[in-house]
Design an enzyme around this catalytic site. Structure first.
Site, PDB file in Angstrom:
ATOM      1  N   LYS A 239      -2.439  12.150  -4.192  1.00  0.00           N
ATOM      2  CA  LYS A 239      -3.104  11.559  -3.025  1.00  0.00           C
ATOM      3  C   LYS A 239      -2.335  11.898  -1.753  1.00  0.00           C
ATOM      4  CE  LYS A 239      -3.726   7.015  -0.872  1.00  0.00           C
ATOM      5  NZ  LYS A 239      -3.449   5.563  -1.021  1.00  0.00           N
ATOM      6  N   ASP A 244      -3.025   5.849   7.047  1.00  0.00           N
ATOM      7  CA  ASP A 244      -4.103   4.957   6.621  1.00  0.00           C
ATOM      8  C   ASP A 244      -4.167   3.742   7.545  1.00  0.00           C
ATOM      9  OD1 ASP A 244      -6.042   3.549   5.282  1.00  0.00           O
ATOM     10  OD2 ASP A 244      -4.731   2.907   3.648  1.00  0.00           O
ATOM     11  N   LYS A 251      -6.282  -2.525   8.677  1.00  0.00           N
ATOM     12  CA  LYS A 251      -5.088  -3.230   8.225  1.00  0.00           C
ATOM     13  C   LYS A 251      -4.485  -4.033   9.377  1.00  0.00           C
ATOM     14  CE  LYS A 251      -3.477   0.409   5.007  1.00  0.00           C
ATOM     15  NZ  LYS A 251      -3.423  -0.348   3.759  1.00  0.00           N
ATOM     16  N   ASP A 262       1.636   7.153   2.925  1.00  0.00           N
ATOM     17  CA  ASP A 262       0.479   7.087   2.035  1.00  0.00           C
ATOM     18  C   ASP A 262       0.133   8.450   1.448  1.00  0.00           C
ATOM     19  OD1 ASP A 262      -1.191   5.328   0.752  1.00  0.00           O
ATOM     20  OD2 ASP A 262      -2.811   5.491   2.217  1.00  0.00           O
ATOM     21  N   ASP A 321     -10.467   0.293   3.109  1.00  0.00           N
ATOM     22  CA  ASP A 321      -9.019   0.385   2.963  1.00  0.00           C
ATOM     23  C   ASP A 321      -8.611   0.797   1.552  1.00  0.00           C
ATOM     24  OD1 ASP A 321      -6.386   0.288   3.761  1.00  0.00           O
ATOM     25  OD2 ASP A 321      -6.172  -1.861   3.449  1.00  0.00           O
ATOM     26  N   GLU A 323      -9.299   3.834   0.295  1.00  0.00           N
ATOM     27  CA  GLU A 323      -9.763   5.218   0.444  1.00  0.00           C
ATOM     28  C   GLU A 323      -9.097   6.190  -0.517  1.00  0.00           C
ATOM     29  OE1 GLU A 323      -5.932   5.517   1.642  1.00  0.00           O
ATOM     30  OE2 GLU A 323      -7.299   3.930   2.262  1.00  0.00           O
ATOM     31  N   ARG A 325      -8.443   6.170  -3.731  1.00  0.00           N
ATOM     32  CA  ARG A 325      -9.157   6.437  -4.989  1.00  0.00           C
ATOM     33  C   ARG A 325     -10.406   7.279  -4.767  1.00  0.00           C
ATOM     34  NH1 ARG A 325      -9.683   0.186  -6.229  1.00  0.00           N
ATOM     35  NH2 ARG A 325      -7.777   0.303  -5.001  1.00  0.00           N
TER      36      ARG A 325
END
Length: 474
Positions: A239, A244, A251, A262, A321, A323, A325
């Site tokens: 990933k 993010d 967030k 991230d 939030d 994202e 996956r």
């Protein structure tokens, strides 16, 4: 800002001295030996000095023994564990605390290459943005018989991943991450291609395009191939969300503060891939890095949107939030089309994993019992610990959607790491074996061999697994 794999090598190389002239010896012994018999290796004056400073041979403690013209020797208590790469990692605390100079191991109770790697891992510091001079060098004399190139290559992979995670998002966007990945591929003469955002819908990566479309920095999918096509196929997917915000489900500020990390899953598979290629393991390696920003704009994806994935599965967006996956789902489906013998994904995926196991112990998921045992054993052996959690199928019901094939988040506040793993698992059909890691990608407090900051958790453990299974390589 250019982040190049090649330049890391030079920084590490200067930490290994080619001669021992003027070197200060480090006597690293199990704590029990240090407690039981000081007389074997200290003079009466040095013993008096240790008494005067009330030094105790606790695991990880060290003392500088005075000589006539300065430091005569360093003594270091490793602890009482059996010699292993994990116990040797304690030595990684020394480069950050010893005075400037050149040091040499004496009477090390384990494999000297483990000690050298621990030293190099502990010597890393993130100094890219400092205008002041770097800290003085603490160099280690390379012990006889240690393969210099091999130990540097292992450390280089970890340092590179740490550097990628530590660089802030203003200097590491999706294209920057893809280009850094390509710089690593060039070193090993691997084939690499980068798909840019404009082609995503044409090439059928709708979830990746959906996540990345709100950013002014287009998403990318970087792909590497290396090795003999006749060898077992090992595929890595990481990933690569460069920042993010949470998207429209934004967030809060404290939760956004570390979101430069991230892309830690991408950095981790890049490190693992580099280790595999440096060791010339007999595998057909494929590495995929789907990378994007999860931003907010007028064309950002929304809660309640329904997107048809690459695999044909329709996905209801439960929360923008979550994202990571989504980008992994398309990348995993793409990777799975090749039917790899072993597929691994690594991702900074859920806070639930940290609630369950904390920052230092990432969970991993697999249905293969032998592989699970090998991963756990390797993690403990090399000091890169991992803990197995189950693909608990009864929780899959929490991903049901009333308007699509699946919702990408659970309708329950519980078991968040497991339900995320179950969502990903549905996109893996053809791989013979599959492992998912939900990592933190960060060391919140300095540990021996692991400075505070970015960390490719699981990479060293998985390298040990792959090396043991598919051959030792070069």
């Amino acid at each position: 800002m250019t982040i190049s794999y090649e330049t890391i090598h030079d920084d590490i190389s200067e930490l290994l001295a080619s001669h021992n002239k003027g070197a200060i010896k480090i006597r690293a012994l199990p704590g029990a030996e240090l407690r039981d018999d000081f007389a074997r290796f200290v003079t009466p004056a040095q013993a008096a000095w240790l008494d005067a400073i009330s030094w105790k041979a606790k695991p990880g403690s060290h003392a500088l023994l005075p000589g006539e013209t300065g430091i005569a020797e360093v003594i270091f208590a490793l602890g009482d564990a059996e010699p292993s790469p994990a116990s040797a990692l304690a030595l990684g605390a020394l480069p950050a605390i010893l005075p400037e100079g050149t040091y040499e191991l004496s009477d090390f109770p384990g494999a000297p290459e483990d000690a050298v790697l621990a030293w190099l891992l502990g010597a890393y510091e993130f100094r890219r943005y400092f205008t002041r001079a770097p800290k003085p060098i603490r160099a280690l004399v390379l012990p006889e018989g240690v393969d210099r190139a091999a130990v540097i290559a292992r450390a280089q992979a970890v340092w590179f991943a740490r550097e990628l995670i530590n660089v802030p998002a203003n200097d590491l966007g999706p294209s920057d991450l893809a280009d850094a990945f390509a710089s690593m591929a060039r070193v090993f003469k691997a084939e690499v291609k980068i798909l840019r955002g404009a082609a995503f819908l044409e090439k059928n990566f709708p979830l990746l395009q959906t996540v990345g479309r709100a950013s002014t920095r287009e998403p990318c999918l970087a792909e590497l191939h290396w090795g003999n096509t006749k060898h077992p196929k090992v595929t890595l997917v990481g990933k690569g969300i460069c920042f993010d915000t949470g998207g429209l489900d934004i967030k809060p500020s404290p939760a956004m503060a570390l979101m430069k990390k991230d892309m830690g899953g991408a950095a981790s598979v890049i490190a693992l891939g580099a280790m595999i290629m440096a060791a010339k393991l007999p595998v057909r390696l494929r590495v995929l890095v789907p990378t994007a920003d999860n931003n907010i704009s007028g064309n950002a994806f929304r809660p309640g949107d329904i997107i048809k994935s690459r695999a044909g599965v329709t996905v209801e967006i439960g929360n923008t939030d979550a994202e990571g996956r989504l980008v992994l789902a398309d990348a995993l489906a793409y990777a799975d089309e090749d039917g790899p013998d072993l597929m691994i994904d690594m991702a900074t995926l859920t806070g639930a994993a940290r609630v369950a196991l904390g920052p230092d112990l990432p969970p991993f998921y697999t249905e293969d019992e032998d592989l699970a045992a090998a991963v756990y054993k390797a993690g403990a052996h090399v000091g890169d610990p991992l803990w197995r959690l189950p693909f608990w199928m009864p929780y899959d019901r929490d991903l049901k959607s009333k308007v699509a094939d699946v919702n990408h988040i659970s309708n329950s506040p519980l078991a968040g790491s497991i339900t995320a793993a179950l969502f990903l698992k549905r996109f893996v059909k053809n791989a013979k074996r599959y492992v998912h890691l939900d990592i933190f990608g960060w060391t919140p407090r300095a540990l021996p061999g692991k400075p505070m900051g970015g960390e490719p958790q699981g990479a060293r453990a998985l390298f040990e697994v792959i090396r043991n299974e598919y051959g030792r390589g070069a």
